[in-house]
Design an enzyme around this catalytic site. Structure first.
Site, PDB file in Angstrom:
ATOM      1  N   ARG A 132      -0.687 -70.768 -15.680  1.00 24.11           N
ATOM      2  CA  ARG A 132       0.260 -71.003 -14.583  1.00 24.11           C
ATOM      3  C   ARG A 132       0.940 -69.696 -14.160  1.00 24.11           C
ATOM      4  NH1 ARG A 132       5.093 -75.105 -16.311  1.00 24.11           N
ATOM      5  NH2 ARG A 132       5.750 -73.422 -17.681  1.00 24.11           N
ATOM      6  N   ARG A 168      17.886 -81.594 -23.081  1.00 24.57           N
ATOM      7  CA  ARG A 168      16.985 -80.772 -23.871  1.00 24.57           C
ATOM      8  C   ARG A 168      17.518 -80.559 -25.286  1.00 24.57           C
ATOM      9  NH1 ARG A 168      13.913 -77.943 -19.862  1.00 24.57           N
ATOM     10  NH2 ARG A 168      12.345 -76.582 -20.783  1.00 24.57           N
ATOM     11  N   LYS A 226       5.237 -81.802 -17.302  1.00 23.26           N
ATOM     12  CA  LYS A 226       6.319 -82.691 -16.870  1.00 23.26           C
ATOM     13  C   LYS A 226       6.583 -82.588 -15.371  1.00 23.26           C
ATOM     14  CE  LYS A 226       9.570 -81.132 -19.577  1.00 23.26           C
ATOM     15  NZ  LYS A 226       8.918 -80.114 -20.431  1.00 23.26           N
ATOM     16  N   ARG A 235       3.984 -68.388 -14.361  1.00 28.04           N
ATOM     17  CA  ARG A 235       5.314 -68.309 -13.765  1.00 28.04           C
ATOM     18  C   ARG A 235       6.052 -67.110 -14.365  1.00 28.04           C
ATOM     19  NH1 ARG A 235       8.159 -73.786 -14.834  1.00 28.04           N
ATOM     20  NH2 ARG A 235       9.111 -72.611 -16.536  1.00 28.04           N
ATOM     21  N   ARG A 284      10.157 -70.218 -26.355  1.00 25.74           N
ATOM     22  CA  ARG A 284      10.433 -71.548 -25.799  1.00 25.74           C
ATOM     23  C   ARG A 284       9.875 -72.664 -26.686  1.00 25.74           C
ATOM     24  NH1 ARG A 284       8.014 -70.048 -20.411  1.00 25.74           N
ATOM     25  NH2 ARG A 284       8.002 -72.228 -19.812  1.00 25.74           N
TER      26      ARG A 284
END
Ligand code: ADP
Length: 181
Positions: A127, A88, A13, A129, A140
């Site tokens: 990624r 969300r 996103k 993070r 999540r």
């Protein structure tokens, strides 16, 4: 245009939002980015949010909604925006609807990035993070299934479904085409 971006964590996103916002000339408003900026600056909001983010949980809606409301009130957001990470939950969607109603505005569309779970897990691990470790990712995804996925039904006809499996440019091309841009 006033657009919302939906999709599981790791769907891309943020990457797509940056390109869409540039092409449409509207600000990209990412709750994740706003939280990370606050954490970086050590603001009270950042300190509160960090606890939840590190655990892969949602930051309380009261905190998140106020932050979004303040951001949407800024001058550059007057004529449009691309919201990434908000709403969300159905509760957050209702808050956004009330906010828009109170200003005589409405959403132009909800872009829903569709991508399977194996792909998003692989992307998040690559990624790396701070909140992208395996435990947090699992939490999540569960939060996404329980709290965010119901928004797909909630938005119904407003939904613009995009196959988000593919190269960045390819996914963007699919999105622009569906937006008629
Ligand atoms: P991702 O989409 O990969 O999960 P984000 O950068 O959008 O990453 O969000 C990172 C974290 O910030 C989320 O896991 C959550 O803890 C918090 N967060 C972001 N948006 C919201 C929101 N609308 N409500 C509550 N918490 C949020």
């Amino acid at each position: 245009m006033r657009l919302v971006l939906l999709g599981p964590p790791g769907a891309g996103k943020g990457t797509q939002a940056a390109i869409i916002s540039e092409k449409l000339g509207i600000p990209h408003i990412s709750t994740g980015d706003l939280f990370r900026a606050n954490i970086g600056e050590g603001t009270p909001l950042g300190v509160e949010a960090k606890e939840y983010i590190d655990a892969g949980k949602l930051v309380p809606t009261s905190v998140t909604a106020r932050m979004v409301e303040e951001r949407l009130a800024e001058a550059d957001a007057k004529n449009g925006w691309l919201l990434d990470g908000f709403p969300r939950t159905v509760e957050q969607a209702e808050i956004l609807e009330e906010l828009l109603n109170s200003q005589g505005q409405k959403l132009d569309g909800v872009i829903n990035f569709q991508v399977d779970e194996d792909t998003v897990v692989a992307r998040m691990l690559a990624r790396g993070r701070a909140d992208d470790n395996e435990d947090t990712i699992r939490t999540r995804l569960q939060v996404y299934r329980d709290e965010t996925a119901p928004l797909i039904d909630h938005y119904g006809d407003a939904l613009i479904n995009i196959d988000a499996d593919g190269e960045v440019e390819q996914v963007n091309a699919r999105t622009m085409e569906k937006l008629g841009k």
